[in-house]
Design an enzyme around this catalytic site. Structure first.
Site, short mmCIF file in Angstrom:
data_model
loop_
_atom_site.label_atom_id
_atom_site.label_comp_id
_atom_site.label_asym_id
_atom_site.label_seq_id
_atom_site.Cartn_x
_atom_site.Cartn_y
_atom_site.Cartn_z
CB ALA A 297 -0.86 -0.02 1.26
N GLY B 21 0.33 -5.16 0.47
CA GLY B 21 -0.80 -5.13 -0.47
C GLY B 21 -0.44 -5.79 -1.80
CD GLU C 104 -3.57 -8.74 1.89
OE1 GLU C 104 -4.25 -9.70 1.55
OE2 GLU C 104 -3.50 -8.33 3.08
CD GLU D 180 1.10 -5.98 5.19
OE1 GLU D 180 2.04 -6.78 5.39
OE2 GLU D 180 0.36 -6.04 4.21
#
Ligand code: CAA
Length: 718
Positions: free
Chosen positions: A60, A99, A102, A122
């Site tokens: 992210a 992300g 992900e 994270e």
């Protein structure tokens, strides 16, 4: 931000958001639109997601954290990928993180080049994977691997990721071409069962056993950090709850962490670590100065520091001449290097190949002649100006003109050392922290005449040897030790007045410091601080006696000297402020004999013991250091508070989840910090470090936000 193109029957979604293809809002929109377009496009039968430039999306966009989030969220984009009517292939190179992973796990297939790395980092930002990663990874890898990967944030190399089942195929050659071929091949295969949510978590019935082992480990390894524990809990729920319930549990934990002060501090530390690489000094900066190549090095002095520094250089593949004044010292240095290397191999920190190569790169010598052609020298002899000047005068005569001459001094002004040479522009400080092979801070110091080129060279060297280099201007004690001086003096004053070493240590450890100041003193050696105090006195033209209560106009406490006189040097003698199980032992217990020394010290000086609260212990140590930090900023010893915070995190193991002392002060509120400093200035006279700093006062009065402090620093310098 996401280019859509069609090659035959394959749609290519090329993420183009340099430098790391972070999944900011525009990228998420681009991916959503691309998947929808590919699904509708009648020419298309499969879709590739790939990153342009150096990497697959590395996560992210952290800069968006803390701001109102904008749709589409990552989970929504992922759900579109997952439910797409055509197979989606993630083609991975560089770093597929957070992300990015992900997105890859939402895809139906994952292929990667062998140099790629994947992971969920994270946790290092105080968070956990927030788009279902904790629920899907365990379905692929099993619970123990998922718990370990997510709670450590480790980047896993592609081959290992394939072993874990995360990557389907390791590919070579041009990634896009290979991905196109792969995407064509899978068009004829059924792919609905590739969706991870329908997979069963392997060995789910053993979740209790795995979770309790993982929790024991993370609580020990990441003491004080909230996120690693939450990571294990999130993965655990993948085995205990349905997929939907698990997703909700992950979301709740993510939101809890996101609102915690720890996440904020860790995200600040992430950017602070990068900010300090953008160094500036009079006449140059990271943008303008070019580092000189360093292909060969020499270390002068094979003591504990010199040997540790040699290990850092050797581990990075640099040849090192290790120079000593006699065979005995040289051989003991070589033995120390060998034992550090062997220990690092045993701990898995260094590979066997690196250790073997290091042995061939080490060249022990007694002759200065041998080092005349090296590119860079690091002097690591005893912390004494005369001895250092003698070494530099020799180096000046022998080393080639382009050689960079570094000194590993912890306190001495670089200008005083460089004055012994005819080339002060080549002289720079490289202050390593003990143990040098372990601590990540490299405090680089420029003197008045040091060239930006010399600075650029040691800043680059720091990165090469896997340190975090921070640049500061020369002064006595530089940044880290200048701030540490009031911090550790106050610890002793507190004991002088009535606290026990255990109470002081406990407050520090409760705050998150790995060791209290008295355990640190026992580790580094009471004899060392005894000697340093004598050096300081010598420089001040005085000497220390039993009657000394002031040194250089500052309060002085002789307790350390009393411990020294009793031969209690710390761990190395089996007793110091604490008692140890043996000489060189590690288990510290309170010692009645130490208490007696402290009591009789107080009695002999007429000090009436008083009860000291944990709050006072904390404030006197940390706030005095913060006050000094503002003085350092005001004097332009460094340019921004980030340099101070990173120095504490990597030089003194300050808890990252608190961001660093300056960030912490901003969270407490500068007015409060300033008021308490004023209070101690009144109640603890005779310590210059309590004089409230003007810059701190100004920032507090004007309520200046943390991000603006650096601007006020440069203004106050003008
Ligand atoms: N968001 C925003 N900026 C980022 C970023 C990110 N995720 N990752 C890196 N950057 C920026 C850095 O701040 C730096 O910017 P400046 O040049 O302005 O200083 C630039 O990109 C280059 O970064 P590095 O200097 O770190 O480059 P590197 O090549 O040494 O390392 C890297 C590359 C391994 C990807 C490293 O940058 C890194 O570890 N990045 C963070 C990865 C991460 O934590 N991802 C997870 C984010 S959280 C998440 O993804 C959760 C979620 O989905 C909800």
């Amino acid at each position: 931000m996401v280019d859509y193109s069609v090659n035959g029957s394959v749609a290519v979604l090329m993420v183009n958001n340099p430098p790391v293809n972070a999944l900011g809002h525009a990228v998420r929109v681009g991916l959503k639109t691309g998947i929808e377009r590919g699904a509708k496009d009648s020419r298309v039968r499969s879709i590739i997601i790939i990153g342009k430039g150096q990497t697959f999306p590395a996560g992210a966009d952290i800069r968006e954290f803390g701001k109102p989030s904008k749709e589409p969220w990552l989970t929504a984009v992922g759900n579109l990928i997952k439910t797409c009517s055509k197979p989606v292939v993630a083609a991975i190179h560089g770093t597929c993180l957070g992300g990015g992973l992900e997105i890859a796990l939402f895809s139906h297939y994952r292929i990667a080049v062998s140099s790629a790395r994947v992971g969920f980092p994270e946790v290092t930002l105080g968070l956990l994977p927030g788009a279902g990663g904790s629920q899907r990874l365990s379905r692929l890898t099993g619970l123990p691997v998922a718990m370990e990967m997510i709670s450590s944030g480790r980047h896993v190399p592609a081959r290992k990721a394939k072993e874990y089942g995360i990557i389907d195929e390791i590919v070579s050659g041009d990634l896009l071409k290979t991905a196109l071929k792969f995407a064509q091949e899978v068009q004829s295969r059924p792919f609905k069962d590739r969706c991870l949510r329908y997979k069963v978590v392997p060995n789910a019935d053993r979740v209790e056993e795995y979770a309790s082992a993982a929790l024991t480990q993370v609580k020990k390894k990441y003491k004080g950090f909230e996120a690693p524990v939450a990571c294990v809990q999130a993965v655990r729920s993948s085995a205990e709850l349905s997929y939907e319930e698990g997703m909700k549990r992950e979301r709740d934990l993510f939101l809890q962490l996101g609102q915690s002060g720890q996440a904020k501090a860790q995200q600040y530390a992430f950017f602070a670590e990068r900010a300090v690489t953008k160094w500036q000094m009079p006449g140059g900066s990271y943008k303008t100065a070019k580092p000189l190549p360093v292909r060969s090095t020499a270390v002068i002095g094979a003591g504990t520091m010199g040997s540790g520094i040699a290990v850092c250089l050797l581990s990075a593949g640099l040849p090192v001449y290790l120079l000593e004044q006699n065979e005995k010292f040289l051989q003991s240095g070589v033995k120390l290097i060998e034992s550090i290397m062997a220990g690092s191999v045993k701990l898995g920190k260094v590979s066997m190949e690196t250790a073997k190569r290091a042995a061939t790169l080490l060249k022990p010598t007694l002759s200065y002649d041998d080092i005349k052609d090296v590119d860079l020298v690091i002097e690591a002899v005893f912390e004494n100006l005369d001895i250092k000047k003698e070494v530099f005068s020799k180096l000046d005569k022998i080393c080639k003109p382009s050689a960079i001459l570094c000194t590993n001094t912890s306190t001495i002004d670089i200008n005083r050392i460089s004055s012994a040479t005819s080339r002060p522009e080549k002289v720079v400080g490289t202050h390593f922290f003990a143990p040098a092979y372990h601590m990540k801070l490299l405090e680089n110091i420029y003197g008045t005449k040091t060239s930006p080129e010399a600075v650029a060279t040691v800043m680059k060297l720091g990165k090469t040897i896997n340190k975090v280099p921070v640049l500061v201007k020369s002064c006595h004690g530089f940044l880290a030790n200048r701030m540490n001086a009031p911090f550790s003096s106050e610890a002793i004053f507190l004991v002088e007045e009535g606290a026990s070493p255990q109470e002081v240590d406990q407050v520090n450890e409760d705050f998150g410091m790995p060791m209290g100041p008295f355990k640190v003193r026992d580790l580094s050696g009471i004899d060392i601080s005894w000697r340093i105090n004598r050096e300081v006195a010598k420089v001040l033209g005085t000497s220390i006696t039993k009657e000394t209560r002031f040194l250089g106009g500052n309060r002085y406490c002789g307790l350390n000297d009393d411990f020294y006189d009793k031969g209690r040097y710390g761990r190395k003698t089996g007793k110091g402020w604490y008692l140890y199980e043996k000489v060189g032992g590690k288990t510290a217990v309170a010692d009645p004999e130490a208490e007696e020394i402290i009591n009789s010290y107080r009695q002999s000086r007429g000090i009436v013991k008083r009860k000291i609260t944990p709050q006072e212990i904390f404030e006197r140590q940390f706030y005095s250091a913060i006050n000094e930090g503002f003085r350092i900023l005001e004097e332009g010893i460094c340019n921004m508070p980030e340099e101070i915070d990173i120095s504490w995190i990597y030089g003194f193991s300050y808890p990252k989840y608190r961001g660093g002392p300056m960030f912490y002060a901003s969270q407490i509120g500068l007015q409060r910090v300033y008021d308490r400093i004023c209070h101690y200035h009144e109640t603890c006279p005779y310590s210059i470090h309590w004089v409230p700093n003007r810059l701190l006062k100004k920032l507090a009065e004007n309520n200046v936000p943390f991000t603006q402090w650096a601007n006020h620093v440069s203004k106050s310098k003008m």
